[in-house]
Design a protein around this motif. Structure first.
Motif, PDB file in Angstrom:
ATOM      1  N   LEU A   1       0.818  -1.203   0.000  1.00  0.00           N
ATOM      2  CA  LEU A   1       0.000   0.000   0.000  1.00  0.00           C
ATOM      3  C   LEU A   1       0.854   1.256   0.000  1.00  0.00           C
ATOM      4  O   LEU A   1       1.777   1.385   0.797  1.00  0.00           O
ATOM      5  CB  LEU A   1      -0.922   0.007   1.222  1.00  0.00           C
ATOM      6  CG  LEU A   1      -1.903  -1.165   1.339  1.00  0.00           C
ATOM      7  CD1 LEU A   1      -2.670  -1.076   2.658  1.00  0.00           C
ATOM      8  CD2 LEU A   1      -2.872  -1.180   0.164  1.00  0.00           C
ATOM      9  N   LEU A   2       0.526   2.165  -0.883  1.00  0.00           N
ATOM     10  CA  LEU A   2       1.122   3.496  -0.890  1.00  0.00           C
ATOM     11  C   LEU A   2      -0.039   4.473  -0.741  1.00  0.00           C
ATOM     12  O   LEU A   2      -0.752   4.745  -1.705  1.00  0.00           O
ATOM     13  CB  LEU A   2       1.897   3.752  -2.191  1.00  0.00           C
ATOM     14  CG  LEU A   2       3.247   3.046  -2.308  1.00  0.00           C
ATOM     15  CD1 LEU A   2       3.823   3.234  -3.708  1.00  0.00           C
ATOM     16  CD2 LEU A   2       4.222   3.581  -1.283  1.00  0.00           C
ATOM     17  N   GLY A   3      -0.240   4.967   0.475  1.00  0.00           N
ATOM     18  CA  GLY A   3      -1.451   5.710   0.753  1.00  0.00           C
ATOM     19  C   GLY A   3      -1.443   7.169   0.364  1.00  0.00           C
ATOM     20  O   GLY A   3      -1.978   7.557  -0.679  1.00  0.00           O
ATOM     21  N   PRO A   4      -0.816   8.043   1.148  1.00  0.00           N
ATOM     22  CA  PRO A   4      -0.964   9.475   0.921  1.00  0.00           C
ATOM     23  C   PRO A   4      -0.179   9.980  -0.291  1.00  0.00           C
ATOM     24  O   PRO A   4       0.842   9.413  -0.689  1.00  0.00           O
ATOM     25  CB  PRO A   4      -0.379  10.096   2.199  1.00  0.00           C
ATOM     26  CG  PRO A   4      -0.256   8.986   3.171  1.00  0.00           C
ATOM     27  CD  PRO A   4      -0.082   7.742   2.372  1.00  0.00           C
TER      28      PRO A   4
ATOM     29  N   LYS B   1      -0.852   1.214  26.508  1.00  0.00           N
ATOM     30  CA  LYS B   1      -0.991   1.849  25.206  1.00  0.00           C
ATOM     31  C   LYS B   1      -1.771   0.916  24.289  1.00  0.00           C
ATOM     32  O   LYS B   1      -1.570  -0.296  24.310  1.00  0.00           O
ATOM     33  CB  LYS B   1       0.379   2.164  24.610  1.00  0.00           C
ATOM     34  CG  LYS B   1       1.093   3.321  25.299  1.00  0.00           C
ATOM     35  CD  LYS B   1       2.275   3.798  24.488  1.00  0.00           C
ATOM     36  CE  LYS B   1       2.881   5.063  25.077  1.00  0.00           C
ATOM     37  NZ  LYS B   1       3.962   5.608  24.244  1.00  0.00           N
ATOM     38  N   ILE B   2      -2.640   1.514  23.476  1.00  0.00           N
ATOM     39  CA  ILE B   2      -3.501   0.733  22.599  1.00  0.00           C
ATOM     40  C   ILE B   2      -3.137   1.024  21.145  1.00  0.00           C
ATOM     41  O   ILE B   2      -3.436   2.105  20.634  1.00  0.00           O
ATOM     42  CB  ILE B   2      -4.980   1.074  22.830  1.00  0.00           C
ATOM     43  CG1 ILE B   2      -5.347   0.904  24.315  1.00  0.00           C
ATOM     44  CG2 ILE B   2      -5.878   0.218  21.946  1.00  0.00           C
ATOM     45  CD1 ILE B   2      -6.719   1.437  24.662  1.00  0.00           C
ATOM     46  N   PRO B   3      -2.476   0.077  20.471  1.00  0.00           N
ATOM     47  CA  PRO B   3      -2.193   0.271  19.044  1.00  0.00           C
ATOM     48  C   PRO B   3      -3.472   0.072  18.222  1.00  0.00           C
ATOM     49  O   PRO B   3      -4.251  -0.849  18.488  1.00  0.00           O
ATOM     50  CB  PRO B   3      -1.166  -0.821  18.720  1.00  0.00           C
ATOM     51  CG  PRO B   3      -0.728  -1.381  20.039  1.00  0.00           C
ATOM     52  CD  PRO B   3      -1.868  -1.164  20.984  1.00  0.00           C
ATOM     53  N   LEU B   4      -3.689   0.939  17.259  1.00  0.00           N
ATOM     54  CA  LEU B   4      -4.838   0.847  16.366  1.00  0.00           C
ATOM     55  C   LEU B   4      -4.349   0.702  14.934  1.00  0.00           C
ATOM     56  O   LEU B   4      -3.293   1.231  14.567  1.00  0.00           O
ATOM     57  CB  LEU B   4      -5.702   2.107  16.466  1.00  0.00           C
ATOM     58  CG  LEU B   4      -6.226   2.503  17.847  1.00  0.00           C
ATOM     59  CD1 LEU B   4      -6.883   3.874  17.772  1.00  0.00           C
ATOM     60  CD2 LEU B   4      -7.203   1.471  18.370  1.00  0.00           C
ATOM     61  N   SER B   5      -5.127   0.014  14.127  1.00  0.00           N
ATOM     62  CA  SER B   5      -4.795  -0.105  12.707  1.00  0.00           C
ATOM     63  C   SER B   5      -6.080  -0.198  11.909  1.00  0.00           C
ATOM     64  O   SER B   5      -6.928  -1.049  12.183  1.00  0.00           O
ATOM     65  CB  SER B   5      -3.928  -1.345  12.449  1.00  0.00           C
ATOM     66  OG  SER B   5      -3.633  -1.465  11.070  1.00  0.00           O
ATOM     67  N   ASP B   6      -6.233   0.702  10.953  1.00  0.00           N
ATOM     68  CA  ASP B   6      -7.425   0.694  10.109  1.00  0.00           C
ATOM     69  C   ASP B   6      -7.140   1.514   8.851  1.00  0.00           C
ATOM     70  O   ASP B   6      -6.578   2.614   8.953  1.00  0.00           O
ATOM     71  CB  ASP B   6      -8.620   1.294  10.860  1.00  0.00           C
ATOM     72  CG  ASP B   6      -9.939   1.008  10.172  1.00  0.00           C
ATOM     73  OD1 ASP B   6     -10.161   1.546   9.060  1.00  0.00           O
ATOM     74  OD2 ASP B   6     -10.744   0.246  10.730  1.00  0.00           O
ATOM     75  N   PRO B   7      -7.500   1.019   7.667  1.00  0.00           N
ATOM     76  CA  PRO B   7      -7.262   1.777   6.430  1.00  0.00           C
ATOM     77  C   PRO B   7      -7.906   3.158   6.442  1.00  0.00           C
ATOM     78  O   PRO B   7      -7.452   4.064   5.731  1.00  0.00           O
ATOM     79  CB  PRO B   7      -7.884   0.882   5.357  1.00  0.00           C
ATOM     80  CG  PRO B   7      -7.852  -0.489   5.932  1.00  0.00           C
ATOM     81  CD  PRO B   7      -8.064  -0.311   7.403  1.00  0.00           C
ATOM     82  N   LEU B   8      -8.967   3.336   7.219  1.00  0.00           N
ATOM     83  CA  LEU B   8      -9.618   4.642   7.289  1.00  0.00           C
ATOM     84  C   LEU B   8      -8.703   5.717   7.852  1.00  0.00           C
ATOM     85  O   LEU B   8      -8.946   6.904   7.659  1.00  0.00           O
ATOM     86  CB  LEU B   8     -10.876   4.548   8.158  1.00  0.00           C
ATOM     87  CG  LEU B   8     -12.082   3.839   7.540  1.00  0.00           C
ATOM     88  CD1 LEU B   8     -13.134   3.574   8.601  1.00  0.00           C
ATOM     89  CD2 LEU B   8     -12.662   4.665   6.402  1.00  0.00           C
TER      90      LEU B   8
END
Length: 388
Positions: free
Chosen positions: A5-8, A150-157
């Motif tokens: 993935l290449l996002g921004p 600490k809570i790691p988050l991961s989401d494409p949004l």
């Protein structure tokens, strides 16, 4: 089937902030911290927006290691204002906080509408430190202060749509923070490189980031006004982020997360202190498997790439560890957790909980070597004293 993935879309260089004049939305919600306000960066950005007839709403209450309470407070304002664009400005904390707000805002709208229809604001990230790479990742970390985790988050949004890299915004970063954040970049790149999910594509980005950190970090630490070196380090942070968002990380980050949540050691500093120990563990220096370890071969490849002594796999691994230790020394970074102002008895009591937290951290799944709770406990003891 693999994916990369290449996002921004990236805008970089001295005039990259001019992109703000091209924002089409009329209302911009800025997520930042008090330091960005105090040193005038937010005023400069809002002036550009005002000149283009835009309205800026500023939420500047993000603290280091942003808390769930801060994210909730920002989310409330975000939902009230309904901006067309979210602009995150600062180090990893404001960008991560903005990501969490955005993710929750989308989820809230989905629940409210019920038909799957929602309007996602454009998301622009402007990092002012060269460290987290958060401007190009789908990851964020927030802190549950009540439970000290600490809570790691991961989401494409949470992928930003635009990332603006202007190295001049990093000029005010003090040397100690430059050291911590720069070592965070190096840890991202090395963990991405040895991850069990790495690929030729992630290796390419990780290798470049590793080279540029070793070439430029100490220079930026000593000569903060060297914008050329700052620019190289800023881009290295970004491409290390691209590497690890596609490959994952490892137990270096799992342990750093639990150290930050429990003892509030700055994230980059935690990574820097424990990196030599994690390399030794993953490479098999502790259990005698170094010559057959896949991770050891990749660590040795880094040493070979950088011109460190590497006549054997074991020498390549130990050379890399030695160079990281020397880099830490030159920048005043402690070499063991005992020197991070953590009381010994308190640390000992926390070891079982920290080991359990690290074991279940999502970064652990990317580690090149399988780790048990007992392994984490032994590593934490070693990292505290610096000796077995």
């Amino acid at each position: 089937m693999k994916q990369f993935l290449l996002g921004p879309k990236l805008f970089y260089g001295a005039d990259s902030l001019e992109y703000l004049r091209k924002i089409k939305e009329d209302k911009i919600f800025i997520v930042t911290d008090q330091m960005m306000v105090k040193i005038g960066i937010i005023e400069n950005l809002t002036m550009i927006l005002r000149e283009e007839g835009k309205t800026a709403v500023v939420f500047s209450e993000v603290e280091p290691d942003p808390s769930l309470e801060t994210v909730e407070k920002g989310l409330t304002l975000l939902l009230e204002e309904k901006p067309g664009c979210i602009l995150a400005v600062g180090g990893g904390s404001p960008i991560d906080a903005a990501k969490a707000m955005l993710l929750l805002a989308v989820k809230v709208q989905l629940r409210a509408n019920g038909d799957g229809h929602f309007i996602r604001p454009e998301f622009i990230a402007i990092p002012t430190t060269s460290g987290t790479g958060s401007e190009v990742t789908s990851y964020a970390v927030v802190t549950d202060r009540k439970n000290c985790v600490k809570i790691p988050l991961s989401d494409p949004l949470m992928y930003p749509d635009i990332a603006i890299l202007d190295e001049s915004l990093t000029k005010t970063v003090p040397p100690a923070v430059t050291a911590d954040t720069g070592m965070d970049v190096l840890t991202h790149a090395i963990e991405a490189y040895v991850s069990n999910q790495s690929s030729d594509l992630t290796d390419m980005y990780a290798e470049k980031a590793i080279k540029d950190v070793f070439k430029n970090l100490l220079k930026v630490y000593r000569f903060g006004d060297d914008l050329e070196a700052r620019g190289k380090l800023h881009v290295a942070s970004c491409i290390a982020g691209i590497a690890f968002t596609n490959s994952g990380l490892g137990i270096n980050h799992s342990i750093a997360h639990t150290l930050g949540g429990r003892f509030h050691v700055p994230h980059g500093r935690s990574n820097a202190v424990i990196l030599p120990y994690v390399i030794a563990y993953n490479a098999g220096l502790f259990d005698g498997t170094v010559e057959t370890s896949k991770a050891a071969k990749k660590y040795a490849a880094i040493s070979s790439m950088l011109g460190f002594p590497c006549s054997s796999i074991a020498e390549g691994v130990t050379s890399l560890i030695s160079e990281i230790v020397e880099l830490n020394k030159k920048m005043g970074i402690p070499l063991k957790l005992e020197d991070c102002r953590i009381a010994e008895e308190e640390f000992k009591k926390a070891i079982p909980d920290m080991a359990c937290s690290a074991l279940h951290d999502m970064c652990t799944t990317g580690n090149p070597k399988t780790v048990t709770k007992e392994d984490f406990e032994q590593l934490l003891k070693l990292m505290y004293k610096g000796t077995a």
